[in-house]
Design a protein around this motif. Structure first.
Motif, PDB file in Angstrom:
ATOM      1  N   ALA A 130     -27.168  21.562 -46.952  1.00  0.00           N
ATOM      2  CA  ALA A 130     -27.539  21.238 -48.332  1.00  0.00           C
ATOM      3  C   ALA A 130     -26.583  20.227 -48.934  1.00  0.00           C
ATOM      4  CB  ALA A 130     -27.563  22.521 -49.175  1.00  0.00           C
ATOM      5  N   PHE A 131     -25.300  20.375 -48.657  1.00  0.00           N
ATOM      6  CA  PHE A 131     -24.308  19.450 -49.195  1.00  0.00           C
ATOM      7  C   PHE A 131     -24.505  18.049 -48.605  1.00  0.00           C
ATOM      8  CE2 PHE A 131     -20.295  17.406 -49.962  1.00  0.00           C
ATOM      9  CZ  PHE A 131     -19.820  17.974 -51.143  1.00  0.00           C
ATOM     10  N   VAL A 132     -24.768  17.989 -47.306  1.00  0.00           N
ATOM     11  CA  VAL A 132     -25.013  16.681 -46.670  1.00  0.00           C
ATOM     12  C   VAL A 132     -26.239  16.027 -47.285  1.00  0.00           C
ATOM     13  CG1 VAL A 132     -25.651  15.533 -44.518  1.00  0.00           C
ATOM     14  CG2 VAL A 132     -23.873  17.287 -44.504  1.00  0.00           C
ATOM     15  N   ARG A 133     -27.300  16.792 -47.462  1.00  0.00           N
ATOM     16  CA  ARG A 133     -28.562  16.246 -47.987  1.00  0.00           C
ATOM     17  C   ARG A 133     -28.429  15.821 -49.451  1.00  0.00           C
ATOM     18  NH1 ARG A 133     -31.399  20.684 -47.597  1.00  0.00           N
ATOM     19  NH2 ARG A 133     -30.977  21.271 -49.761  1.00  0.00           N
ATOM     20  N   ASP A 134     -27.825  16.668 -50.261  1.00  0.00           N
ATOM     21  CA  ASP A 134     -27.832  16.443 -51.708  1.00  0.00           C
ATOM     22  C   ASP A 134     -26.663  15.606 -52.212  1.00  0.00           C
ATOM     23  OD1 ASP A 134     -30.056  18.085 -51.695  1.00  0.00           O
ATOM     24  OD2 ASP A 134     -28.918  19.888 -52.212  1.00  0.00           O
ATOM     25  N   GLU A 135     -25.535  15.688 -51.522  1.00  0.00           N
ATOM     26  CA  GLU A 135     -24.329  15.036 -52.025  1.00  0.00           C
ATOM     27  C   GLU A 135     -23.902  13.823 -51.185  1.00  0.00           C
ATOM     28  OE1 GLU A 135     -22.968  15.888 -54.805  1.00  0.00           O
ATOM     29  OE2 GLU A 135     -23.696  17.915 -55.193  1.00  0.00           O
ATOM     30  N   ILE A 136     -23.938  13.989 -49.869  1.00  0.00           N
ATOM     31  CA  ILE A 136     -23.371  12.945 -49.007  1.00  0.00           C
ATOM     32  C   ILE A 136     -24.353  11.808 -48.745  1.00  0.00           C
ATOM     33  CG2 ILE A 136     -22.425  12.449 -46.723  1.00  0.00           C
ATOM     34  CD1 ILE A 136     -21.179  15.199 -46.706  1.00  0.00           C
ATOM     35  N   GLU A 137     -25.601  12.147 -48.411  1.00  0.00           N
ATOM     36  CA  GLU A 137     -26.565  11.088 -48.074  1.00  0.00           C
ATOM     37  C   GLU A 137     -26.734  10.043 -49.180  1.00  0.00           C
ATOM     38  OE1 GLU A 137     -30.204  11.320 -45.736  1.00  0.00           O
ATOM     39  OE2 GLU A 137     -29.867  13.494 -45.633  1.00  0.00           O
ATOM     40  N   PRO A 138     -26.845  10.425 -50.458  1.00  0.00           N
ATOM     41  CA  PRO A 138     -26.960   9.397 -51.503  1.00  0.00           C
ATOM     42  C   PRO A 138     -25.747   8.466 -51.544  1.00  0.00           C
ATOM     43  CG  PRO A 138     -27.627  11.532 -52.359  1.00  0.00           C
ATOM     44  CD  PRO A 138     -27.021  11.784 -51.021  1.00  0.00           C
ATOM     45  N   VAL A 139     -24.560   9.006 -51.346  1.00  0.00           N
ATOM     46  CA  VAL A 139     -23.347   8.177 -51.345  1.00  0.00           C
ATOM     47  C   VAL A 139     -23.317   7.293 -50.106  1.00  0.00           C
ATOM     48  CG1 VAL A 139     -20.828   8.228 -51.222  1.00  0.00           C
ATOM     49  CG2 VAL A 139     -22.035   9.798 -52.747  1.00  0.00           C
ATOM     50  N   GLU A 140     -23.738   7.851 -48.962  1.00  0.00           N
ATOM     51  CA  GLU A 140     -23.781   7.074 -47.732  1.00  0.00           C
ATOM     52  C   GLU A 140     -24.686   5.859 -47.889  1.00  0.00           C
ATOM     53  OE1 GLU A 140     -26.274   8.170 -44.252  1.00  0.00           O
ATOM     54  OE2 GLU A 140     -24.353   8.689 -43.344  1.00  0.00           O
ATOM     55  N   ARG A 141     -25.856   6.062 -48.470  1.00  0.00           N
ATOM     56  CA  ARG A 141     -26.785   4.937 -48.685  1.00  0.00           C
ATOM     57  C   ARG A 141     -26.177   3.900 -49.624  1.00  0.00           C
ATOM     58  NH1 ARG A 141     -30.696   9.148 -48.668  1.00  0.00           N
ATOM     59  NH2 ARG A 141     -30.601   9.321 -50.940  1.00  0.00           N
ATOM     60  N   GLU A 142     -25.486   4.374 -50.638  1.00  0.00           N
ATOM     61  CA  GLU A 142     -24.883   3.467 -51.616  1.00  0.00           C
ATOM     62  C   GLU A 142     -23.773   2.621 -50.993  1.00  0.00           C
ATOM     63  OE1 GLU A 142     -22.052   3.925 -55.559  1.00  0.00           O
ATOM     64  OE2 GLU A 142     -23.582   5.444 -55.179  1.00  0.00           O
ATOM     65  N   LEU A 143     -23.014   3.225 -50.091  1.00  0.00           N
ATOM     66  CA  LEU A 143     -21.861   2.531 -49.508  1.00  0.00           C
ATOM     67  C   LEU A 143     -22.230   1.665 -48.314  1.00  0.00           C
ATOM     68  CD1 LEU A 143     -19.160   5.359 -49.577  1.00  0.00           C
ATOM     69  CD2 LEU A 143     -19.391   3.434 -51.145  1.00  0.00           C
ATOM     70  N   ARG A 144     -23.377   1.946 -47.671  1.00  0.00           N
ATOM     71  CA  ARG A 144     -23.739   1.214 -46.464  1.00  0.00           C
ATOM     72  C   ARG A 144     -23.885  -0.272 -46.749  1.00  0.00           C
ATOM     73  NH1 ARG A 144     -28.731   3.500 -44.826  1.00  0.00           N
ATOM     74  NH2 ARG A 144     -27.544   5.342 -44.204  1.00  0.00           N
ATOM     75  N   GLY A 145     -23.092  -1.070 -46.061  1.00  0.00           N
ATOM     76  CA  GLY A 145     -23.151  -2.517 -46.234  1.00  0.00           C
ATOM     77  C   GLY A 145     -22.613  -3.006 -47.558  1.00  0.00           C
ATOM     78  N   ALA A 146     -21.816  -2.159 -48.260  1.00  0.00           N
ATOM     79  CA  ALA A 146     -21.322  -2.553 -49.585  1.00  0.00           C
ATOM     80  C   ALA A 146     -20.179  -3.551 -49.514  1.00  0.00           C
ATOM     81  CB  ALA A 146     -20.880  -1.314 -50.363  1.00  0.00           C
ATOM     82  N   GLY A 147     -19.529  -3.642 -48.346  1.00  0.00           N
ATOM     83  CA  GLY A 147     -18.411  -4.573 -48.219  1.00  0.00           C
ATOM     84  C   GLY A 147     -17.155  -4.024 -48.858  1.00  0.00           C
ATOM     85  N   GLY A 148     -16.249  -4.922 -49.229  1.00  0.00           N
ATOM     86  CA  GLY A 148     -14.989  -4.497 -49.825  1.00  0.00           C
ATOM     87  C   GLY A 148     -13.940  -4.243 -48.758  1.00  0.00           C
ATOM     88  N   ASP A 149     -12.830  -3.644 -49.171  1.00  0.00           N
ATOM     89  CA  ASP A 149     -11.726  -3.355 -48.264  1.00  0.00           C
ATOM     90  C   ASP A 149     -12.107  -2.194 -47.359  1.00  0.00           C
ATOM     91  OD1 ASP A 149      -9.384  -2.853 -46.964  1.00  0.00           O
ATOM     92  OD2 ASP A 149      -8.207  -2.360 -48.754  1.00  0.00           O
ATOM     93  N   ARG A 150     -12.326  -2.480 -46.065  1.00  0.00           N
ATOM     94  CA  ARG A 150     -12.800  -1.440 -45.155  1.00  0.00           C
ATOM     95  C   ARG A 150     -11.745  -0.365 -44.900  1.00  0.00           C
ATOM     96  NH1 ARG A 150     -13.277  -5.704 -41.060  1.00  0.00           N
ATOM     97  NH2 ARG A 150     -15.477  -5.147 -40.907  1.00  0.00           N
ATOM     98  N   TRP A 151     -10.470  -0.666 -45.157  1.00  0.00           N
ATOM     99  CA  TRP A 151      -9.419   0.307 -44.891  1.00  0.00           C
ATOM    100  C   TRP A 151      -9.018   1.073 -46.145  1.00  0.00           C
ATOM    101  CZ3 TRP A 151     -10.067   0.749 -40.131  1.00  0.00           C
ATOM    102  CH2 TRP A 151     -10.301  -0.368 -39.321  1.00  0.00           C
TER     103      TRP A 151
END
Length: 402
Positions: free
Chosen positions: A18-39
């Motif tokens: 539930a946590f992966v589905r509701d909390e992590i996946e939306p953030v993962e989609r938002e960050l994917r390919g966002a660029g910025g400082d990778r470290w």
């Protein structure tokens, strides 16, 4: 045979899903390919860690027997479905403080570390205040044979002096990385399995230098990464040697059993997500007047993927059960080391194919997932080495000598 989860494993697994589905996946989609400082660790990820910890979804990988000090403890069989659930997202293991190499390093310190080593490194690692790295593979030798390791860790009085070079040192790129577990040659005249030691080396020790970060087929696995690290006259106290000089191989075997169950079940989760995406794509896109699922033998491939994933899960659960009940499962662990990344790679490849060009892009997690599965076929030791172990054990039952 009862394949149902224990009450605790079922509850924790459902909470993690539930946590992966509701909390992590939306953030993962938002960050994917966002660029910025990778470290740099994004603030959104640190907030996810805070939420996970508040819900008790933290350090779930720890084995039983340490609940009084650390408050958790799950058998390999109980943790297996949890690890599968975290494999759905590349962020999830880190969010739950259950990511490699920190899990393996924590288990080493838990099982073999001194009280001083635990207080200095294990406690802050489990608290999430620091991260760690594991330095074993070397660029100058065939590292599939660990007895080849040439970096020296020579005892000099009450110190150990390290000289040499490592690469594919996982975790060294993380901004919070504070310590490396380094495998080095201590006594070249000893038995081949008693020559090496594992040494705790602070990343800021004089003489430690991260020469470069390595990409894996274009991916840097940020913010952890894999680095090439040089050690030039690095001096640390003799008390930084884990379990005493010459114990590296024994420690490595103790480290690699449960950790491979974690890796393998995360790969099951990764394969499940790939199949999920493939089915969604196959039903939502049409070509030549038909859904993609009805073209080119894709229904058969979906069925084959389901059979392969379910078979793999049972193979891993058997290895986990044997580790729990017998304490050792050399053949079974080697089997899942071969099977898990190969099955995941095949399923992900099918998912990429049905996504067409999109499957090769960062718009979907498939390209990174395929690369991760392919890399594990080397990072966990080459398939050929594990097949050799399986065959040796099998043939020994028929009278063959080593």
């Amino acid at each position: 045979m009862d394949f149902s989860l224990s009450e605790r494993a079922a509850a924790v697994t459902e909470a993690v899903r539930a946590f992966v589905r509701d909390e992590i996946e939306p953030v993962e989609r938002e960050l994917r390919g966002a660029g910025g400082d990778r470290w740099r660790v994004p603030d959104e990820v640190r907030e996810l860690q805070r939420k996970a910890r508040d819900r008790g979804l933290w350090n779930l990988f720890l084995p039983p027997g340490h609940e009084e000090r650390y408050g958790v403890g799950m058998s390999n069989v109980d943790y297996a479905p949890v690890a599968e659930a975290t494999g759905w997202s590349h962020l999830a293991p880190y969010v739950f403080n259950c990511n490699a190499p920190d899990t393996g390093n924590a288990e080493v310190l838990l099982k073999y570390g001194s009280e001083e080593q635990r207080e200095r490194w294990l406690d802050p690692l489990l608290d999430g205040r620091i991260r760690s790295a594991f330095a074993m593979t070397e660029p100058g030798v065939a590292s599939s044979d660990a007895t080849n390791m040439e970096l020296t860790a020579v005892v000099d009085g009450d110190e150990v002096v390290l000289d040499g070079r490592k690469w594919w040192t996982t975790g060294v790129g993380h901004p919070d990385c504070a310590v490396l577990i380094v495998m080095g040659l201590t006594d070249p005249e000893a038995h081949r399995y008693a020559r090496h030691s594992m040494v705790l080396v602070p990343i800021d020790a004089p003489g430690v230098r991260v020469e470069r970060m390595l990409d894996t087929m274009g991916f840097f696995d940020e913010p952890f990464g894999h680095g090439e690290v040089s050690f030039t006259g690095v001096r640390v106290p003799l008390s930084n040697v884990i379990d005493g000089p010459g114990r590296a191989f024994e420690i490595a075997q103790g480290r690699l059993g449960p950790g491979r169950v974690h890796h393998a079940m995360r790969l099951v989760g990764l394969a499940e997500r790939a199949l999920h995406l493939a089915c969604e794509r196959g039903l939502s896109r049409t070509a030549f007047g038909k859904p993609l699922a009805n073209l080119g033998g894709n229904r058969e491939r979906i069925a084959e993927a389901r059979i392969a994933i379910n078979s793999l899960r049972l193979l891993i659960l058997h290895a986990a059960w044997k580790l729990d009940t017998e304490g050792a499962a050399m053949s079974e662990v080697s089997q899942i080391k071969v099977a898990a990344p190969n099955v995941a790679q095949q399923v992900i490849d099918f998912a990429m194919q049905i996504h067409g060009g999109a499957g090769l892009s960062s718009d979907f997690p498939l390209a990174a997932a395929w690369t991760a599965a392919r890399a594990i076929r080397l990072a966990d030791g080459p398939d050929e080495v594990h097949r050799g172990v399986i065959a040796r054990i099998e043939l020994a039952q028929h009278g063959a000598t080593r």
